[in-house]
Design a protein around this motif. Structure first.
Motif, short mmCIF file in Angstrom:
data_model
loop_
_atom_site.label_atom_id
_atom_site.label_comp_id
_atom_site.label_asym_id
_atom_site.label_seq_id
_atom_site.Cartn_x
_atom_site.Cartn_y
_atom_site.Cartn_z
N LYS A 1 0.82 -1.21 0.00
CA LYS A 1 0.00 0.00 0.00
C LYS A 1 0.86 1.26 0.00
CE LYS A 1 -3.91 -2.18 2.36
NZ LYS A 1 -4.79 -2.10 1.17
N ASN A 2 0.24 2.34 -0.46
CA ASN A 2 0.87 3.67 -0.46
C ASN A 2 2.20 3.69 -1.22
OD1 ASN A 2 -1.19 4.88 1.21
ND2 ASN A 2 -0.28 3.77 2.94
N HIS A 3 2.23 2.95 -2.29
CA HIS A 3 3.39 2.96 -3.19
C HIS A 3 2.91 3.15 -4.62
CE1 HIS A 3 5.58 1.31 0.24
NE2 HIS A 3 6.72 1.47 -0.44
N MET A 4 3.74 3.79 -5.41
CA MET A 4 3.43 3.98 -6.82
C MET A 4 4.64 3.61 -7.66
SD MET A 4 2.24 7.40 -8.92
CE MET A 4 0.60 7.40 -8.20
N ILE A 5 4.41 2.78 -8.66
CA ILE A 5 5.48 2.39 -9.57
C ILE A 5 5.36 3.20 -10.85
CG2 ILE A 5 4.26 0.48 -10.72
CD1 ILE A 5 6.95 -1.10 -10.45
N LEU A 6 6.48 3.72 -11.32
CA LEU A 6 6.50 4.56 -12.52
C LEU A 6 7.04 3.74 -13.69
CD1 LEU A 6 7.91 7.91 -11.05
CD2 LEU A 6 5.53 7.15 -11.22
N PHE A 7 6.19 3.50 -14.68
CA PHE A 7 6.59 2.66 -15.80
C PHE A 7 6.71 3.47 -17.09
CE2 PHE A 7 2.01 2.81 -15.95
CZ PHE A 7 1.69 2.82 -17.30
N ASP A 8 7.29 2.85 -18.08
CA ASP A 8 7.50 3.48 -19.39
C ASP A 8 6.28 3.21 -20.27
OD1 ASP A 8 8.33 4.42 -21.83
OD2 ASP A 8 10.09 3.11 -22.00
N ALA A 9 5.51 4.26 -20.55
CA ALA A 9 4.30 4.10 -21.37
C ALA A 9 4.63 3.73 -22.81
CB ALA A 9 3.48 5.39 -21.34
N GLU A 10 5.87 3.94 -23.23
CA GLU A 10 6.28 3.59 -24.59
C GLU A 10 6.79 2.16 -24.68
OE1 GLU A 10 9.13 6.50 -25.79
OE2 GLU A 10 7.75 8.18 -25.60
N CYS A 11 6.76 1.45 -23.54
CA CYS A 11 7.29 0.08 -23.48
C CYS A 11 6.14 -0.89 -23.23
CB CYS A 11 8.34 -0.03 -22.38
SG CYS A 11 8.84 -1.72 -21.98
N PRO A 12 5.73 -1.69 -24.22
CA PRO A 12 4.63 -2.64 -24.02
C PRO A 12 4.88 -3.62 -22.88
CG PRO A 12 5.12 -2.39 -26.36
CD PRO A 12 6.21 -1.68 -25.62
N MET A 13 6.12 -4.10 -22.73
CA MET A 13 6.43 -5.02 -21.64
C MET A 13 6.18 -4.38 -20.28
SD MET A 13 9.90 -7.12 -22.59
CE MET A 13 10.91 -5.63 -22.67
N CYS A 14 6.60 -3.12 -20.16
CA CYS A 14 6.45 -2.41 -18.88
C CYS A 14 4.98 -2.22 -18.54
CB CYS A 14 7.15 -1.05 -18.94
SG CYS A 14 8.89 -1.15 -19.44
N ARG A 15 4.18 -1.90 -19.55
CA ARG A 15 2.75 -1.72 -19.32
C ARG A 15 2.11 -3.01 -18.85
NH1 ARG A 15 2.80 1.04 -24.44
NH2 ARG A 15 1.65 -0.69 -25.37
N VAL A 16 2.52 -4.12 -19.44
CA VAL A 16 1.91 -5.41 -19.11
C VAL A 16 2.22 -5.83 -17.68
CG1 VAL A 16 1.97 -7.89 -19.61
CG2 VAL A 16 1.78 -6.25 -21.48
N TYR A 17 3.50 -5.82 -17.30
CA TYR A 17 3.81 -6.37 -15.98
C TYR A 17 3.42 -5.44 -14.84
CZ TYR A 17 8.44 -4.02 -15.31
OH TYR A 17 9.47 -3.12 -15.13
N LYS B 1 -3.47 -5.60 -11.12
CA LYS B 1 -4.57 -6.54 -11.36
C LYS B 1 -4.59 -7.66 -10.32
CE LYS B 1 -7.91 -8.09 -14.11
NZ LYS B 1 -9.16 -7.32 -14.36
N THR B 2 -3.41 -8.12 -9.92
CA THR B 2 -3.33 -9.22 -8.96
C THR B 2 -3.38 -8.74 -7.51
OG1 THR B 2 -0.90 -9.14 -9.05
CG2 THR B 2 -2.03 -10.70 -10.53
N GLY B 3 -3.42 -7.43 -7.32
CA GLY B 3 -3.50 -6.90 -5.96
C GLY B 3 -2.17 -6.72 -5.28
N MET B 4 -1.09 -6.86 -6.00
CA MET B 4 0.23 -6.66 -5.39
C MET B 4 0.48 -5.17 -5.14
SD MET B 4 2.31 -9.46 -7.70
CE MET B 4 3.85 -9.47 -6.78
N LEU B 5 -0.18 -4.32 -5.93
CA LEU B 5 -0.16 -2.87 -5.71
C LEU B 5 -1.60 -2.38 -5.66
CD1 LEU B 5 2.62 -1.66 -8.20
CD2 LEU B 5 2.77 -1.65 -5.70
N ASP B 6 -1.79 -1.20 -5.05
CA ASP B 6 -3.12 -0.58 -5.02
C ASP B 6 -3.63 -0.34 -6.44
OD1 ASP B 6 -3.58 -0.36 -2.24
OD2 ASP B 6 -2.22 1.35 -2.14
#
Length: 281
Positions: free
Chosen positions: A13-29, A35-40
């Motif tokens: 909780k209370n964490h945010m991960i910053l991913f690369d929107a130009e990277c399909p792999m990054c968007r997926v994982y 989706k799995t509830g590992m992050l809010d």
């Protein structure tokens, strides 16, 4: 059962991960983390967006582009790269915490992470948005990627060549490695003749295509252990894979804005080599 497992996953909780929107792999994982509830449900944001700027205005933006950043929204603490992933996974599965604290393992996985991260734009390319910060180019990781894909492709093609005997002559054990390496040199010379700036980007994309094609050939190799099929069948499958590679080459060169020249030379090299193999054996 799977749905029940997802429900009991412990959320970081209370964490945010910053991913690369130009990277399909990054968007997926990163989407999978949410989706799995590992992050809010609001625990991910692309670093290209400005909506997260107020959460941690002092994080290293260029480093976050190279190594995915995980921000603690309460303390402002930021972790980068593989340590961000370890933190999320260890929170969900504490059993892995000792492993993720083992320094030799951290070092090894950080190298694996860097290998993928610095080559992610040639593994799965996407149209750039023109964002100010872009992944840093590191030549040694690109060279390592070219060597890795060259070796794997040559190894698989050498094994697959035995299935083509009767249609395509079997060469010496190094033939496929030489052909694959020769194409890197040939295409490298071709792109240097008009766009040296995109040399390493193009070669990375080209070898991803070759590597992906070789992985598809593993299906044929697997089938050969189950069924006794004619070499013609394996040859037709090989041609189908080559056709898919051709289409992917066109798609990627269009994304890179490189036109048709490299596709023509890519096909020409393969046709000339095939004719030589058929006529010199």
């Amino acid at each position: 059962m799977f749905q029940k497992t997802l429900k009991v996953m412990k959320t970081l909780k209370n964490h945010m991960i910053l991913f690369d929107a130009e990277c399909p792999m990054c968007r997926v994982y990163t989407h999978a983390f949410v989706k799995t509830g590992m992050l809010d449900h609001n625990g991910r944001s692309s670093y290209q967006e400005e909506t997260h700027a107020g959460t941690c205005p002092v994080y290293d933006r260029q480093r976050a582009v190279n190594e995915i950043a995980l921000i603690n929204l309460e303390s402002g603490e930021v972790t980068y790269g593989v340590k961000s992933l370890f933190k999320i996974i260890a929170n969900t599965w504490p059993v892995f915490a000792p492993l993720f604290a083992f320094k030799p393992f951290i070092w090894l996985m950080s190298k694996v992470y860097a290998f993928i991260s610095y080559n992610r734009r040639v593994i799965i390319p996407a149209a750039e948005t023109g964002f100010e910060y872009q992944p840093t180019f590191k030549l040694h990781y690109r060279l390592l990627y070219l060597l890795f894909t060259w070796f794997c492709t040559g190894f698989i093609l050498t094994a697959y060549a035995h299935l083509l005997v009767g249609v395509v002559p079997l060469g010496n054990p190094y033939r496929e490695y030489l052909i694959c390496g020769g194409q890197v040199l040939f295409q490298g010379a071709a792109i240097c003749s008009f766009d040296r700036r995109n040399l390493w980007t193009y070669l990375g994309n080209m070898m991803t295509i070759s590597f992906a094609g070789s992985l598809l050939l593993l299906i044929g190799l697997g089938m050969s252990h189950l069924f006794q099929l004619s070499p013609v069948v394996y040859t037709l499958y090989f041609m189908a894979v080559a056709g898919l590679m051709f289409l992917e080459h066109i798609r990627r060169t269009k994304l890179l804005g490189l036109g048709w020249v490299l596709t023509v030379t890519w096909v020409t090299y393969r046709i000339v080599l095939l004719l030589l193999i058929l006529n010199l054996n």
